[in-house]
Scaffold this motif. Sequence first.
Motif, mmCIF file in Angstrom:
data_model
loop_
_atom_site.group_PDB
_atom_site.id
_atom_site.type_symbol
_atom_site.label_atom_id
_atom_site.label_comp_id
_atom_site.label_asym_id
_atom_site.label_seq_id
_atom_site.Cartn_x
_atom_site.Cartn_y
_atom_site.Cartn_z
ATOM 1 N N HIS A 1 8.934 10.511 -15.755
ATOM 2 C CA HIS A 1 8.292 10.565 -14.443
ATOM 3 C C HIS A 1 7.541 9.256 -14.208
ATOM 4 N N SER A 2 7.762 8.643 -13.063
ATOM 5 C CA SER A 2 7.190 7.327 -12.799
ATOM 6 C C SER A 2 6.506 7.281 -11.438
ATOM 7 N N LEU A 3 5.553 6.354 -11.322
ATOM 8 C CA LEU A 3 4.892 6.038 -10.062
ATOM 9 C C LEU A 3 5.246 4.595 -9.735
ATOM 10 N N ILE A 4 5.827 4.375 -8.566
ATOM 11 C CA ILE A 4 6.372 3.073 -8.219
ATOM 12 C C ILE A 4 5.629 2.501 -7.016
ATOM 13 N N GLU A 5 5.167 1.266 -7.150
ATOM 14 C CA GLU A 5 4.539 0.566 -6.036
ATOM 15 C C GLU A 5 5.606 -0.174 -5.244
ATOM 16 N N LEU A 6 5.578 0.020 -3.929
ATOM 17 C CA LEU A 6 6.603 -0.557 -3.064
ATOM 18 C C LEU A 6 6.010 -1.570 -2.094
ATOM 19 N N ASN A 7 6.807 -2.550 -1.742
ATOM 20 C CA ASN A 7 6.494 -3.384 -0.602
ATOM 21 C C ASN A 7 6.691 -2.510 0.632
ATOM 22 N N GLU A 8 5.650 -2.391 1.442
ATOM 23 C CA GLU A 8 5.684 -1.451 2.559
ATOM 24 C C GLU A 8 6.645 -1.873 3.661
ATOM 25 N N THR A 9 7.018 -3.141 3.647
ATOM 26 C CA THR A 9 7.891 -3.657 4.698
ATOM 27 C C THR A 9 9.364 -3.426 4.399
ATOM 28 N N ASN A 10 9.772 -3.741 3.172
ATOM 29 C CA ASN A 10 11.214 -3.697 2.866
ATOM 30 C C ASN A 10 11.584 -2.831 1.674
ATOM 31 N N VAL B 1 3.096 8.155 -0.773
ATOM 32 C CA VAL B 1 1.752 8.147 -0.215
ATOM 33 C C VAL B 1 1.349 6.714 0.110
ATOM 34 N N SER B 2 0.625 6.559 1.215
ATOM 35 C CA SER B 2 0.019 5.281 1.546
ATOM 36 C C SER B 2 -1.344 5.204 0.869
ATOM 37 N N THR B 3 -1.632 4.071 0.256
ATOM 38 C CA THR B 3 -2.931 3.887 -0.394
ATOM 39 C C THR B 3 -3.778 2.865 0.356
ATOM 40 N N ALA B 4 -3.489 2.709 1.641
ATOM 41 C CA ALA B 4 -4.326 1.849 2.489
ATOM 42 C C ALA B 4 -5.631 2.574 2.786
ATOM 43 N N ASP B 5 -6.747 1.900 2.603
ATOM 44 C CA ASP B 5 -8.049 2.505 2.863
ATOM 45 C C ASP B 5 -8.260 2.702 4.356
ATOM 46 N N ASP B 6 -8.899 3.821 4.702
ATOM 47 C CA ASP B 6 -9.312 4.016 6.082
ATOM 48 C C ASP B 6 -10.395 2.996 6.415
ATOM 49 N N PRO B 7 -10.376 2.433 7.628
ATOM 50 C CA PRO B 7 -11.441 1.505 8.014
ATOM 51 C C PRO B 7 -12.799 2.195 7.925
ATOM 52 N N ASN C 1 0.811 -1.212 0.000
ATOM 53 C CA ASN C 1 0.000 0.000 0.000
ATOM 54 C C ASN C 1 0.845 1.263 0.000
ATOM 55 N N LEU C 2 1.959 1.256 -0.711
ATOM 56 C CA LEU C 2 2.844 2.405 -0.722
ATOM 57 C C LEU C 2 3.248 2.734 -2.155
ATOM 58 N N GLN C 3 3.093 4.017 -2.502
ATOM 59 C CA GLN C 3 3.463 4.493 -3.834
ATOM 60 C C GLN C 3 4.433 5.663 -3.688
ATOM 61 N N ILE C 4 5.448 5.706 -4.556
ATOM 62 C CA ILE C 4 6.423 6.788 -4.538
ATOM 63 C C ILE C 4 6.688 7.241 -5.971
ATOM 64 N N THR C 5 6.894 8.538 -6.166
ATOM 65 C CA THR C 5 7.199 9.029 -7.510
ATOM 66 C C THR C 5 8.706 9.129 -7.704
ATOM 67 N N ARG C 6 9.115 8.903 -8.927
ATOM 68 C CA ARG C 6 10.540 8.956 -9.279
ATOM 69 C C ARG C 6 10.703 9.784 -10.551
ATOM 70 N N ARG C 7 11.772 10.561 -10.598
ATOM 71 C CA ARG C 7 12.075 11.381 -11.771
ATOM 72 C C ARG C 7 13.445 10.958 -12.310
ATOM 73 N N SER D 1 7.259 14.680 2.796
ATOM 74 C CA SER D 1 6.160 13.921 2.199
ATOM 75 C C SER D 1 5.558 12.930 3.190
ATOM 76 N N LEU D 2 5.226 13.408 4.377
ATOM 77 C CA LEU D 2 4.646 12.526 5.385
ATOM 78 C C LEU D 2 3.289 11.988 4.943
ATOM 79 N N THR D 3 3.071 10.698 5.201
ATOM 80 C CA THR D 3 1.798 10.057 4.908
ATOM 81 C C THR D 3 1.511 9.073 6.031
ATOM 82 N N TYR D 4 0.241 8.712 6.196
ATOM 83 C CA TYR D 4 -0.133 7.816 7.293
ATOM 84 C C TYR D 4 -0.816 6.570 6.757
#
Length: 364
Positions: A38-47, A305-311, A22-28, A260-263
């Motif tokens: 310009h890219s949008l990268i999906e990351l493993n939130e753990t590592n 940014v975190s893309t985890a849905d709020d409960p 649930n983590l996305q980061i932009t790269r230039r 770029s703080l996100t929760y």
Amino acid sequence: MQKTTTILLLLFITTNTLLSQNLQITRRDFTDPNNYVHSLIELNETNGTILDTYDYTATFSGFNAVESLTYNQVTKEVFGISGDLILKYNLESGTEDSFTLPSLASGDYQDVIIANNRLFVSRRDFTDPNNYIHSLVELNQTDGSVINAYDYTATFPGFNSVESLTYNSETSEIFGISDNLILKYNIETGNQGSFTLPSLTSGDYQDVVIANNRLYVSRRDFTDPNNYIHSLVELNQTDGSVISTYDYTATFPGFDAVESLTYSPETSEIIGFSETLVLKYSIDTGTENSFSMPTLSSGDYGAIVSTADDPLLSVEDIQLPEVNQKIVKAHNLLGQEVPLDSTDQIIIVLFENGIRKKVYNSKI
């Protein structure tokens, strides 16, 4: 018994797999100085393992990175901004869309935020060099047309834009920061508020984030030029008084602030980055974790940014609560106003004290 254990184990593995994506980061990438990628990268939130990479296809008006990522969990779109270009990427369909904001002869745009399925951007007008006008502009999410504009009335300490927009769904307030000034705007009532953080002789504040109805700001102390202290400070949302301070322990690759703080509501972690270092802080346990992104010889990272849905629901939300506060308005998950007695659907109710809550109101 063995069958039950297997099912529970599979559920545990599946749940943790979902939590880690649930983590996305932009790269230039500016290897080609005439054609930035310009890219949008999906990351493993753990590592931090790269799971997927998407290269934007829009025509950029300049060379600015895609910054200020914000996530609309209703439409499953990640929004970002580069100059006057708003970009949208749908996580479910893998499709991209964009629109260009009106050019400003003497001004610029800064940050975007999704607030209750509404899109806002901060704007700065410096037509009068002695009196900058800072605004929060609500946009149509399809074409970027202006719905409303709200001019901040606070006295700014300098000329910096209102940056690092973050939204508190409990109070319906958009928060932002300009130097040491924290600004609040209530999207339901139109009321504004602000408070000033203590001035720092050898330091600065960077980003703000709302984490489970708690406000945090990143702070950098460079009293010792060889040993910067990077901190996460929890603030009282009314007056800005300091509730607690946490100093990061990770080794930073440089001197950049934590930005770029996100929760993530699923892991209860505040996530930010500094150059190639991604930092995570659990607001529940007070523990820190981090991982490093690949170093780029001709490129950089822009926003995370975190893309985890709020409960949506908790046990006590199954019925509309019996409270002393009057319910004054209700919206569905598309942001459309609905009758207060709407049933058999998830609705967002606004109480007269400004508190909002997602509930399911059944016919029973």
